[in-house]
Design a protein around this motif. Structure first.
Motif, PDB file in Angstrom:
ATOM      1  N   THR A   1      -5.682 -10.516  10.668  1.00  0.00           N
ATOM      2  CA  THR A   1      -6.861 -11.241  10.194  1.00  0.00           C
ATOM      3  C   THR A   1      -6.494 -12.217   9.088  1.00  0.00           C
ATOM      4  N   VAL A   2      -5.681 -11.765   8.133  1.00  0.00           N
ATOM      5  CA  VAL A   2      -5.265 -12.650   7.050  1.00  0.00           C
ATOM      6  C   VAL A   2      -4.427 -13.798   7.597  1.00  0.00           C
TER       7      VAL A   2
ATOM      8  N   THR B   1       3.679  -5.244   8.732  1.00  0.00           N
ATOM      9  CA  THR B   1       3.042  -4.940  10.011  1.00  0.00           C
ATOM     10  C   THR B   1       3.680  -3.696  10.600  1.00  0.00           C
TER      11      THR B   1
ATOM     12  N   SER C   1       4.968  -2.143   4.159  1.00  0.00           N
ATOM     13  CA  SER C   1       4.619  -2.936   2.985  1.00  0.00           C
ATOM     14  C   SER C   1       5.790  -3.003   2.003  1.00  0.00           C
TER      15      SER C   1
ATOM     16  N   GLN D   1     -12.210  -3.764  -1.683  1.00  0.00           N
ATOM     17  CA  GLN D   1     -11.764  -3.645  -0.302  1.00  0.00           C
ATOM     18  C   GLN D   1     -10.542  -4.521  -0.058  1.00  0.00           C
ATOM     19  N   VAL D   2      -9.731  -4.113   0.932  1.00  0.00           N
ATOM     20  CA  VAL D   2      -8.434  -4.752   1.137  1.00  0.00           C
ATOM     21  C   VAL D   2      -8.554  -6.238   1.455  1.00  0.00           C
ATOM     22  N   LEU D   3      -9.372  -6.610   2.437  1.00  0.00           N
ATOM     23  CA  LEU D   3      -9.432  -8.013   2.854  1.00  0.00           C
ATOM     24  C   LEU D   3      -9.870  -8.951   1.728  1.00  0.00           C
TER      25      LEU D   3
ATOM     26  N   LEU E   1      -6.861  -9.496  -0.561  1.00  0.00           N
ATOM     27  CA  LEU E   1      -5.801 -10.337  -0.015  1.00  0.00           C
ATOM     28  C   LEU E   1      -6.219 -11.804   0.078  1.00  0.00           C
TER      29      LEU E   1
ATOM     30  N   ASP F   1       0.825  -1.212   0.000  1.00  0.00           N
ATOM     31  CA  ASP F   1       0.000   0.000   0.000  1.00  0.00           C
ATOM     32  C   ASP F   1       0.858   1.260   0.000  1.00  0.00           C
TER      33      ASP F   1
ATOM     34  N   SER G   1      -7.176  -6.363  12.815  1.00  0.00           N
ATOM     35  CA  SER G   1      -6.455  -5.587  11.819  1.00  0.00           C
ATOM     36  C   SER G   1      -6.166  -6.462  10.610  1.00  0.00           C
ATOM     37  N   THR G   2      -5.827  -5.828   9.510  1.00  0.00           N
ATOM     38  CA  THR G   2      -5.736  -6.534   8.242  1.00  0.00           C
ATOM     39  C   THR G   2      -4.742  -7.686   8.269  1.00  0.00           C
TER      40      THR G   2
END
Length: 290
Positions: A130-131, A113, A20, A94-96, A99, A15, A126-127
């Motif tokens: 969660t992934v 992170t 990242s 959306q991001v999730l 991914l 991002d 958080s993203t």
């Protein structure tokens, strides 16, 4: 425009943030070690989608791009690894969902992170977390501080650390750790917690027997990979964090999720992640037999 789907690739979410960029750099190096292509994926504002392979551009050809653009990252990676196939996918979504969709066709997912520790400021939901807690492929969490490394000659510098739970061993994290150590020509250091009896009374009574059963098949597959093991009575969190201070990579297993929507890394993984800066691979256990 149809997206270019690259299967069996190392995938990095990007991002434009420092973390990242660190994740993309780590992913590029690992893709080279694995002999796989690299795919950079990014959720972008509608109307700004670009996709396809990216070739390095000369410095004079580079022009300013919005902060959300992943192409400067690909350009730099292409200069460092001219033979690496790099694809950029910018997706208006959306991001999730982006991914998780990318993870479905990936060999490995790499995410950045925040914070002084790998997830010092990362909270449940958080993203990245969660992934890592839900993806079916290994997810490597990389912080912007991951590149600091160990002092030359430091004990354990360059090691791959495996945090192993002998109460619930699984072959996938063990295999991942052995493979990463072998590709790097590194030592594998296995830190495992032990208490008697084993949790829920499961497993053999002898920790040496349990360890040999967990490591044996992969040690035979990688006979040139040196292995050091360390047993820790009760919780192994402190020892894993200490061992990881000079290492190149920490590998932790993740049991199957118990709920359909929550991230589930386990208390040990959460505690360790808050205390280390090196890249951490979260490797899901095999799905439970039905």
């Amino acid at each position: 425009m149809t997206r270019a789907i690259v299967t069996g690739a190392v995938v990095a979410g990007t991002d434009g943030s420092a973390e990242s960029l660190a994740a993309a750099d780590w992913a590029a190096d690992d893709a080279v070690r694995r002999g796989l292509p690299l795919r950079l994926v990014q959720a972008v504002p509608p109307g700004h989608v670009r996709t396809g392979p990216v070739r390095p551009t000369a410095p004079r050809e580079r022009v300013p791009r919005p902060a959300w653009s992943a192409h400067p990252t690909a350009d730099e990676i292409g200069r460092r690894h001219p033979d690496l196939s790099v694809t950029v996918d910018q997706i208006a979504e959306q991001v999730l969902p982006v991914l998780f969709s990318a993870a479905d066709s990936a060999e490995l997912m790499v995410l950045g992170t925040r914070g002084a520790g790998a997830v010092q400021e990362l909270v449940l939901g958080s993203t990245a977390l969660t992934v890592a807690g839900r993806a079916l492929v290994p997810v490597v969490l990389v912080s912007a501080a991951s590149g600091t490394g160990a002092p030359p000659g430091a004990d354990g510098a360059g090691d791959v650390i495996l945090g192993l739970d002998l109460a619930a061993p699984d072959g996938r994290p063990v295999e991942f750790a052995f493979d990463e150590a072998a590709r790097r020509g590194a030592r594998l250091r296995v830190v495992h917690g032990w208490s008697e009896p084993l949790r829920d009374g499961a497993g053999p009574d002898d920790p040496d027997e349990a360890l040999a059963a967990a490591l044996g098949p992969w040690a035979e597959k990688h006979p040139r990979t040196p292995v050091v093991t360390e047993a820790v009575v009760a919780g192994a969190t402190d020892r894993i964090a200490a061992a990881a201070s000079h290492a190149a990579l920490l590998v932790l297993g993740r049991r199957p999720r118990t709920t359909p929507v929550s991230a589930h890394l386990g208390s040990t993984a959460h505690a360790v992640l808050r205390r280390v800066t090196l890249p951490v691979a979260i490797v899901p256990h095999a799905p439970a037999a039905t």
